[in-house]
Design an enzyme around this catalytic site. Structure first.
Site, PDB file in Angstrom:
ATOM      1  N   GLY A 230       0.798  -1.214   0.000  1.00  0.00           N
ATOM      2  CA  GLY A 230       0.000   0.000   0.000  1.00  0.00           C
ATOM      3  C   GLY A 230       0.833   1.265   0.000  1.00  0.00           C
ATOM      4  O   GLY A 230       1.658   1.457   0.878  1.00  0.00           O
ATOM      5  N   SER A 231       0.646   2.155  -0.973  1.00  0.00           N
ATOM      6  CA  SER A 231       1.537   3.297  -1.084  1.00  0.00           C
ATOM      7  C   SER A 231       1.065   4.251  -2.185  1.00  0.00           C
ATOM      8  O   SER A 231      -0.076   4.190  -2.614  1.00  0.00           O
ATOM      9  CB  SER A 231       2.953   2.809  -1.383  1.00  0.00           C
ATOM     10  OG  SER A 231       2.926   1.776  -2.349  1.00  0.00           O
TER      11      SER A 231
END
Length: 230
Positions: free
Chosen positions: A187-188
């Site tokens: 997640g980013s």
């Protein structure tokens, strides 16, 4: 294309140890209870899917800036590139692509050129979709200089659960448009700072495909695009 290629994608080597860990935990869970084991199987499959590294078809016309990440355009605004890159402090158009834990997380170069700077900065782990993530979160910034001397900044930003930014490139490397240069675990977000006077050809909420979706065109005088949601 074979039907199986639609569902079975190559896995990036960075993911092998994580899949092995998930698989080992799954075996232990089966010893405790079958239902827990099957939950482990699902999580192991998800881990493999997270680290998938599919082939992409990158447009090769000169001047095209391509999305560096799979995900959704979450922000389009003016901002100053990270100071650690040593670029001018003039605000540039920044396009942010948010990656959920279900997106492919292999990052690709938005344009070809020479990598003139790479700068890592530790930070916090706010939700990567928030505006303040660009300034406060852990990040790794690259500056790519094109043949005409113009430069583009691309920034890997850790998210709420991401704790590891990986960069495969180094200063002085030449890189092709769409080439893999790194990944972020779990997640980013990726920020791209366009050269002055270049308008984005994408809209907020638009789905992006790393290495394929055209984000901007250096040779076009088309104004910033607008779109609608149906």
């Amino acid at each position: 294309m074979k039907m199986r290629d639609t569902f079975i994608k190559p896995m990036h080597p960075e993911g092998r140890k994580f899949v092995a860990i998930f698989a080992a935990i799954t075996l232990v869970l089966f010893l405790i209870a079958d239902v827990l084991g099957w939950i482990g199987v699902g999580l192991t499959v998800w881990c493999y899917y997270f680290f998938r590294d599919p082939k992409r078809v990158t447009p090769e016309r000169d001047g095209l800036i391509i999305s560096p990440a799979d995900g959704v355009v979450s922000l389009i605004e003016k901002a100053v590139p990270p100071a650690e890159l040593g670029m001018a402090d003039t605000p540039l158009t920044r396009v942010s692509v948010f990656m959920s834990v279900f997106n492919c997380h292999v990052n690709r170069a938005p344009i070809g050129g020479k990598i003139t700077a790479i700068a890592y900065r530790p930070g916090k782990f706010f939700n990567a979709s928030l505006d303040k993530a660009s300034a406060d979160n852990e990040r790794n910034s690259l500056c790519i200089e094109m043949e005409d001397g113009r430069r583009i900044a691309v920034v890997q930003i850790a998210g709420l659960v991401a704790r590891r930014i990986v960069c495969f490139s180094k200063v002085g490397d030449g890189i092709r448009t769409g080439a893999r240069f790194g990944l972020i675990r779990f997640g980013s977000r990726l920020d791209v700072y366009l050269p002055e006077g270049v308008a984005p050809l994408v809209c907020l909420g638009q789905t992006m495909v790393a290495g394929e979706t055209v984000l901007a065109d250096l040779t076009s005088d088309e104004p910033r695009r607008t779109g609608r949601t149906d």
